[in-house]
Design a protein around this motif. Structure first.
Motif, PDB file in Angstrom:
ATOM      1  N   VAL A   1       0.722  -1.333   0.014  1.00 20.84           N
ATOM      2  CA  VAL A   1       0.166  -0.023  -0.018  1.00 20.84           C
ATOM      3  C   VAL A   1       0.970   1.312  -0.020  1.00 20.84           C
ATOM      4  O   VAL A   1       1.831   1.365   0.789  1.00 20.84           O
ATOM      5  CB  VAL A   1      -1.090   0.019   1.302  1.00 20.84           C
ATOM      6  CG1 VAL A   1      -1.781   1.271   1.410  1.00 20.84           C
ATOM      7  CG2 VAL A   1      -1.840  -1.196   1.322  1.00 20.84           C
ATOM      8  N   THR A   2       0.662   2.047  -1.061  1.00 21.74           N
ATOM      9  CA  THR A   2       1.370   3.296  -1.266  1.00 21.74           C
ATOM     10  C   THR A   2       0.406   4.370  -1.419  1.00 21.74           C
ATOM     11  O   THR A   2      -0.432   4.185  -2.242  1.00 21.74           O
ATOM     12  CB  THR A   2       2.709   3.200  -2.280  1.00 21.74           C
ATOM     13  OG1 THR A   2       2.160   2.956  -3.548  1.00 21.74           O
ATOM     14  CG2 THR A   2       3.535   2.184  -1.687  1.00 21.74           C
ATOM     15  N   LEU A   3       0.976   5.625  -1.102  1.00 20.03           N
ATOM     16  CA  LEU A   3       0.467   6.819  -1.596  1.00 20.03           C
ATOM     17  C   LEU A   3       1.434   7.679  -1.920  1.00 20.03           C
ATOM     18  O   LEU A   3       2.163   8.299  -0.925  1.00 20.03           O
ATOM     19  CB  LEU A   3      -0.676   7.356  -0.558  1.00 20.03           C
ATOM     20  CG  LEU A   3      -1.599   8.632  -0.954  1.00 20.03           C
ATOM     21  CD1 LEU A   3      -2.269   8.593  -2.088  1.00 20.03           C
ATOM     22  CD2 LEU A   3      -2.348   9.211   0.124  1.00 20.03           C
ATOM     23  N   ASP A   4       1.820   8.044  -3.199  1.00 18.11           N
ATOM     24  CA  ASP A   4       2.581   9.108  -3.383  1.00 18.11           C
ATOM     25  C   ASP A   4       2.090  10.340  -3.964  1.00 18.11           C
ATOM     26  O   ASP A   4       1.194  10.544  -4.741  1.00 18.11           O
ATOM     27  CB  ASP A   4       3.642   8.623  -4.760  1.00 18.11           C
ATOM     28  CG  ASP A   4       4.139   7.294  -4.133  1.00 18.11           C
ATOM     29  OD1 ASP A   4       4.553   7.255  -3.036  1.00 18.11           O
ATOM     30  OD2 ASP A   4       4.601   6.578  -5.174  1.00 18.11           O
ATOM     31  N   VAL A   5       2.590  11.641  -3.396  1.00 15.42           N
ATOM     32  CA  VAL A   5       2.013  12.963  -3.658  1.00 15.42           C
ATOM     33  C   VAL A   5       3.232  13.804  -4.327  1.00 15.42           C
ATOM     34  O   VAL A   5       4.330  13.694  -3.778  1.00 15.42           O
ATOM     35  CB  VAL A   5       1.628  13.488  -2.487  1.00 15.42           C
ATOM     36  CG1 VAL A   5       1.044  14.898  -2.778  1.00 15.42           C
ATOM     37  CG2 VAL A   5       0.464  12.910  -1.830  1.00 15.42           C
ATOM     38  N   SER A   6       2.817  14.614  -5.410  1.00 15.58           N
ATOM     39  CA  SER A   6       3.916  15.262  -5.796  1.00 15.58           C
ATOM     40  C   SER A   6       3.086  16.728  -6.196  1.00 15.58           C
ATOM     41  O   SER A   6       1.966  16.707  -6.489  1.00 15.58           O
ATOM     42  CB  SER A   6       4.603  14.668  -7.199  1.00 15.58           C
ATOM     43  OG  SER A   6       3.707  14.600  -8.270  1.00 15.58           O
ATOM     44  N   LEU A   7       3.874  17.882  -6.284  1.00 14.76           N
ATOM     45  CA  LEU A   7       3.302  19.037  -6.739  1.00 14.76           C
ATOM     46  C   LEU A   7       3.865  19.309  -8.092  1.00 14.76           C
ATOM     47  O   LEU A   7       5.054  19.763  -8.363  1.00 14.76           O
ATOM     48  CB  LEU A   7       4.068  20.101  -5.812  1.00 14.76           C
ATOM     49  CG  LEU A   7       3.513  21.449  -6.264  1.00 14.76           C
ATOM     50  CD1 LEU A   7       2.091  21.751  -5.789  1.00 14.76           C
ATOM     51  CD2 LEU A   7       4.378  22.464  -5.257  1.00 14.76           C
ATOM     52  N   PHE A   8       3.124  19.177  -9.313  1.00 18.98           N
ATOM     53  CA  PHE A   8       3.159  19.225 -10.618  1.00 18.98           C
ATOM     54  C   PHE A   8       4.470  18.583 -11.101  1.00 18.98           C
ATOM     55  O   PHE A   8       5.287  19.163 -12.075  1.00 18.98           O
ATOM     56  CB  PHE A   8       3.393  20.901 -10.907  1.00 18.98           C
ATOM     57  CG  PHE A   8       2.245  21.863 -10.571  1.00 18.98           C
ATOM     58  CD1 PHE A   8       1.122  21.507 -11.216  1.00 18.98           C
ATOM     59  CD2 PHE A   8       2.262  22.506  -9.369  1.00 18.98           C
ATOM     60  CE1 PHE A   8       0.106  22.356 -10.569  1.00 18.98           C
ATOM     61  CE2 PHE A   8       1.373  23.496  -9.185  1.00 18.98           C
ATOM     62  CZ  PHE A   8      -0.017  23.413  -9.611  1.00 18.98           C
ATOM     63  N   GLY A   9       4.470  17.257 -10.483  1.00 18.94           N
ATOM     64  CA  GLY A   9       5.670  16.635 -10.966  1.00 18.94           C
ATOM     65  C   GLY A   9       6.972  16.627 -10.263  1.00 18.94           C
ATOM     66  O   GLY A   9       7.882  15.837 -10.385  1.00 18.94           O
ATOM     67  N   PHE A  10       7.065  17.647  -9.412  1.00 16.77           N
ATOM     68  CA  PHE A  10       8.282  17.745  -8.455  1.00 16.77           C
ATOM     69  C   PHE A  10       7.874  17.475  -7.138  1.00 16.77           C
ATOM     70  O   PHE A  10       6.713  17.470  -6.621  1.00 16.77           O
ATOM     71  CB  PHE A  10       8.598  19.361  -8.658  1.00 16.77           C
ATOM     72  CG  PHE A  10       8.717  19.758 -10.241  1.00 16.77           C
ATOM     73  CD1 PHE A  10      10.032  19.470 -10.954  1.00 16.77           C
ATOM     74  CD2 PHE A  10       8.061  20.692 -10.980  1.00 16.77           C
ATOM     75  CE1 PHE A  10      10.142  19.742 -12.026  1.00 16.77           C
ATOM     76  CE2 PHE A  10       8.232  21.007 -12.046  1.00 16.77           C
ATOM     77  CZ  PHE A  10       9.421  20.391 -12.891  1.00 16.77           C
ATOM     78  N   PHE A  11       8.775  17.604  -6.375  1.00 16.44           N
ATOM     79  CA  PHE A  11       8.850  17.372  -4.884  1.00 16.44           C
ATOM     80  C   PHE A  11       7.923  16.098  -4.366  1.00 16.44           C
ATOM     81  O   PHE A  11       7.286  16.266  -3.668  1.00 16.44           O
ATOM     82  CB  PHE A  11       8.315  18.505  -4.346  1.00 16.44           C
ATOM     83  CG  PHE A  11       9.105  19.810  -4.644  1.00 16.44           C
ATOM     84  CD1 PHE A  11      10.471  19.894  -4.401  1.00 16.44           C
ATOM     85  CD2 PHE A  11       8.406  20.854  -5.275  1.00 16.44           C
ATOM     86  CE1 PHE A  11      10.884  21.230  -4.728  1.00 16.44           C
ATOM     87  CE2 PHE A  11       9.007  22.136  -5.574  1.00 16.44           C
ATOM     88  CZ  PHE A  11      10.200  22.135  -5.352  1.00 16.44           C
ATOM     89  N   LYS A  12       8.255  15.092  -5.345  1.00 18.31           N
ATOM     90  CA  LYS A  12       7.660  13.988  -5.108  1.00 18.31           C
ATOM     91  C   LYS A  12       7.890  13.182  -3.663  1.00 18.31           C
ATOM     92  O   LYS A  12       9.050  13.127  -3.061  1.00 18.31           O
ATOM     93  CB  LYS A  12       7.564  12.895  -6.073  1.00 18.31           C
ATOM     94  CG  LYS A  12       6.940  11.587  -6.211  1.00 18.31           C
ATOM     95  CD  LYS A  12       6.877  10.840  -7.458  1.00 18.31           C
ATOM     96  CE  LYS A  12       6.079   9.678  -7.475  1.00 18.31           C
ATOM     97  NZ  LYS A  12       6.227   8.889  -8.698  1.00 18.31           N
ATOM     98  N   THR A  13       6.936  12.975  -2.912  1.00 16.50           N
ATOM     99  CA  THR A  13       7.159  12.248  -1.279  1.00 16.50           C
ATOM    100  C   THR A  13       6.044  11.222  -1.519  1.00 16.50           C
ATOM    101  O   THR A  13       5.035  11.289  -1.916  1.00 16.50           O
ATOM    102  CB  THR A  13       7.136  13.301  -0.603  1.00 16.50           C
ATOM    103  OG1 THR A  13       7.370  12.772   0.721  1.00 16.50           O
ATOM    104  CG2 THR A  13       5.526  13.915  -0.339  1.00 16.50           C
ATOM    105  N   ARG A  14       6.508  10.167  -0.539  1.00 18.69           N
ATOM    106  CA  ARG A  14       5.538   9.074  -0.232  1.00 18.69           C
ATOM    107  C   ARG A  14       4.835   9.193   1.212  1.00 18.69           C
ATOM    108  O   ARG A  14       5.692   9.409   1.972  1.00 18.69           O
ATOM    109  CB  ARG A  14       6.360   7.875  -0.217  1.00 18.69           C
ATOM    110  CG  ARG A  14       5.357   6.474   0.089  1.00 18.69           C
ATOM    111  CD  ARG A  14       6.028   5.539  -0.254  1.00 18.69           C
ATOM    112  NE  ARG A  14       5.911   5.211  -1.851  1.00 18.69           N
ATOM    113  CZ  ARG A  14       6.422   4.257  -2.535  1.00 18.69           C
ATOM    114  NH1 ARG A  14       7.268   3.219  -1.895  1.00 18.69           N
ATOM    115  NH2 ARG A  14       6.281   4.180  -3.654  1.00 18.69           N
ATOM    116  N   LEU A  15       3.720   9.516   1.265  1.00 22.98           N
ATOM    117  CA  LEU A  15       2.748   9.567   2.297  1.00 22.98           C
ATOM    118  C   LEU A  15       2.631   8.243   3.372  1.00 22.98           C
ATOM    119  O   LEU A  15       2.722   8.188   4.454  1.00 22.98           O
ATOM    120  CB  LEU A  15       1.659  10.330   2.218  1.00 22.98           C
ATOM    121  CG  LEU A  15       1.889  11.918   1.726  1.00 22.98           C
ATOM    122  CD1 LEU A  15       0.367  12.330   1.284  1.00 22.98           C
ATOM    123  CD2 LEU A  15       2.513  12.766   2.589  1.00 22.98           C
ATOM    124  N   VAL A  16       2.216   7.284   2.429  1.00 24.37           N
ATOM    125  CA  VAL A  16       1.831   6.102   2.875  1.00 24.37           C
ATOM    126  C   VAL A  16       2.626   4.954   2.295  1.00 24.37           C
ATOM    127  O   VAL A  16       2.676   5.033   1.060  1.00 24.37           O
ATOM    128  CB  VAL A  16       0.210   5.787   2.975  1.00 24.37           C
ATOM    129  CG1 VAL A  16       0.061   4.187   3.161  1.00 24.37           C
ATOM    130  CG2 VAL A  16      -0.386   6.843   3.234  1.00 24.37           C
TER     131      VAL A  16
END
Length: 196
Positions: free
Chosen positions: A93-108
């Motif tokens: 289980v993963t949840l990755d968030v990025s801001l317009f393709g930059f600063f990608k981070t994994r929340l879960v």
């Protein structure tokens, strides 16, 4: 809904009651004739302006409907279908968030370096969508159902992006094309009336 029906009635009446009979009666010789007359000048100019005005309103309305359809149907289908599709394939289980393709981070999920992960998946061939090696036979129905739901969500996204592109074309480039055509008609009518 009333706005949608009104817009469709305007488009229908424009093409069925104005454009269709005019083309049937006069043909297409008014588009850029050898000799520009007042009638051909007005016909071309009014047609270009009216078509642009009507298509800008219609495509904006369709774009809004496609956006809300993707928001209400496509987004949840992609989210839930992707979640259960990955579970059926044995992915964590993963949840990755990025801001317009930059600063990608994994929340879960397990922490990961995204650059190294991409290189590892490319080298190992793990990035395949249809990797069924980890699928248990009991999870095949879940995989099929969740994959279908995910496909519906992705199709909704593709349709929304296509409609947004069409709306951008009509809103920007059709206006430029129509303006250029009207300028060409003015030059042809006023300066070079006998020049093809």
């Amino acid at each position: 809904l009333l706005r949608i029906r009104l817009e469709l009635c305007v488009v229908e009446s424009f093409f069925n009651e104005a454009v269709g009979p005019f083309i049937k009666e006069n043909g297409l010789s008014w588009i850029l004739p050898f000799h520009e007359t007042v009638e051909t000048f007005l016909a071309g100019t009014i047609f270009a302006l009216a078509t642009t005005f009507i298509l800008v309103g219609s495509t904006k309305l369709i774009q809004i409907i496609a956006f809300y359809g993707d928001l209400v149907i496509g987004g949840p289908c992609r989210l839930l279908g992707g979640f259960f599709f990955d579970r059926a394939r044995g992915e964590p289980v993963t949840l990755d968030v990025s801001l317009f393709g930059f600063f990608k981070t994994r929340l879960v999920g397990p922490p990961v370096d995204f650059k190294e992960e991409e290189l590892r998946k490319a080298a190992d061939g793990e990035g395949k969508l249809l990797d069924f090696d980890k699928v248990k036979p009991t999870d095949v129905p879940l995989l099929t159902l969740s994959g279908g739901v995910k496909v519906v969500g992705e199709a909704s996204k593709i349709f929304r992006e296509f409609i947004e592109g069409l709306d951008l074309f009509v809103g920007r480039y059709l206006v430029l094309i129509a303006s250029g055509y009207i300028i060409l008609k003015v030059i042809h009518f006023k300066i070079f009336p006998d020049f093809p």
